[in-house]
Design an enzyme around this catalytic site. Structure first.
Site, PDB file in Angstrom:
ATOM      1  CG  ASP A 140       4.879  -3.235  -6.334  1.00  0.00           C
ATOM      2  OD1 ASP A 140       3.646  -3.271  -6.222  1.00  0.00           O
ATOM      3  OD2 ASP A 140       5.484  -3.173  -7.420  1.00  0.00           O
ATOM      4  CE1 TYR A 141       7.250  -7.093   2.706  1.00  0.00           C
ATOM      5  CE2 TYR A 141       8.870  -8.150   1.264  1.00  0.00           C
ATOM      6  CZ  TYR A 141       8.357  -7.913   2.540  1.00  0.00           C
ATOM      7  OH  TYR A 141       8.958  -8.489   3.622  1.00  0.00           O
TER       8      TYR A 141
END
Ligand code: URA
Length: 247
Positions: A106-107
């Site tokens: 994920d970011y």
């Protein structure tokens, strides 16, 4: 010994000039020759001995490369972002080959991510049946008990998906802050796997880092830096996946 045959569109895509779908179009458009003959059949199989050209230009066989990046948070696990945010390949300064990340983080997740131009290698590592272990450090809100964490072995449901962990460990707890640091090992990597799983259990993730991927660790890497995998590491990862070895 028989030679290994591969589909023409796959060989073109592997050379790095385009995607497999676009390679199919090149073939259908009559722009591809094998041994000086135009080929428009998508099923055509070729071997390493065949001379392949696209628009009369011989196909260069791109060598496979394998990298490990310590992804910082605030980075997209992709080669391009339509919102112009930083992507993992921005960190591979000096790498000429067209590599892509194997799976994603994920970011806001940091940690180990592998990148390669070898589609078969990526596929091998990502397939859940090969059970490559990924180890995460998760800081969570609240302090789970061992019993609560053990529920993850059977799995918890989230959006009609069963999310499991193969191993969990409480590394430390901060009673004052009401947080815990956990080590969570997965075989699979479903979308937001750790976060959704811990959310279901009632302990939302505050911070997440992937520490280990199969036999590979972040040892020696600083955030935002990368290194090439050694041929031995590549071989080990391949054998781990293809033997479905429990690490
Ligand atoms: N699990 C998550 O929730 N996020 C990641 O980035 C990786 C695993």
């Amino acid at each position: 010994m028989s030679e290994s045959l591969e589909r023409l569109q796959k060989v073109i895509a592997k050379s790095g000039i385009t995607s497999r779908r676009k390679a199919e179009q090149l073939i259908l458009d009559g722009r591809v020759k094998v041994n000086d003959k135009v080929i428009t059949e998508l099923g055509t199989k070729v071997s390493a001995k065949d001379k392949i050209t696209v628009d009369e230009i011989p196909l260069e066989k791109e060598l496979f490369v394998y990298y490990m990046l310590y992804k910082p948070t605030g980075v997209i696990s992709s080669v391009k972002d339509d919102k112009d945010r930083k992507v993992v390949t921005d960190f591979l300064e000096g790498v000429e080959e067209r590599v892509f990340p194997i799976g994603r983080l994920d970011y806001d997740t940091s940690g180990i991510i592998l990148l390669t131009n070898d589609g078969d290698f990526a596929h091998l590592l990502m397939h859940p049946k090969h059970e490559i272990k990924k180890v995460y450090n998760a800081k969570v809100k609240g302090i789970p008990t061992k019993n609560e964490l053990n529920k993850l072995k059977k799995g918890v449901m989230s959006n009609q998906e069963r999310l499991k962990a193969v191993h969990t460990k409480i590394v430390s707890v901060d009673k004052k802050a009401n947080t815990a640091l956990l080590e969570i090992t997965l075989h699979e990597g479903k979308n937001r796997h750790v976060k959704r799983m811990m959310e279901q259990l009632g302990f939302p993730v505050l911070k997440l880092k992937r520490e280990k991927y199969g036999l590979l660790t972040l040892k020696g890497l600083k955030k935002g830096t990368y290194r090439q995998l050694t041929p031995y590491e590549v071989k080990q990862m391949k054998s781990l996946a293809s033997q479905n070895v429990k690490q």
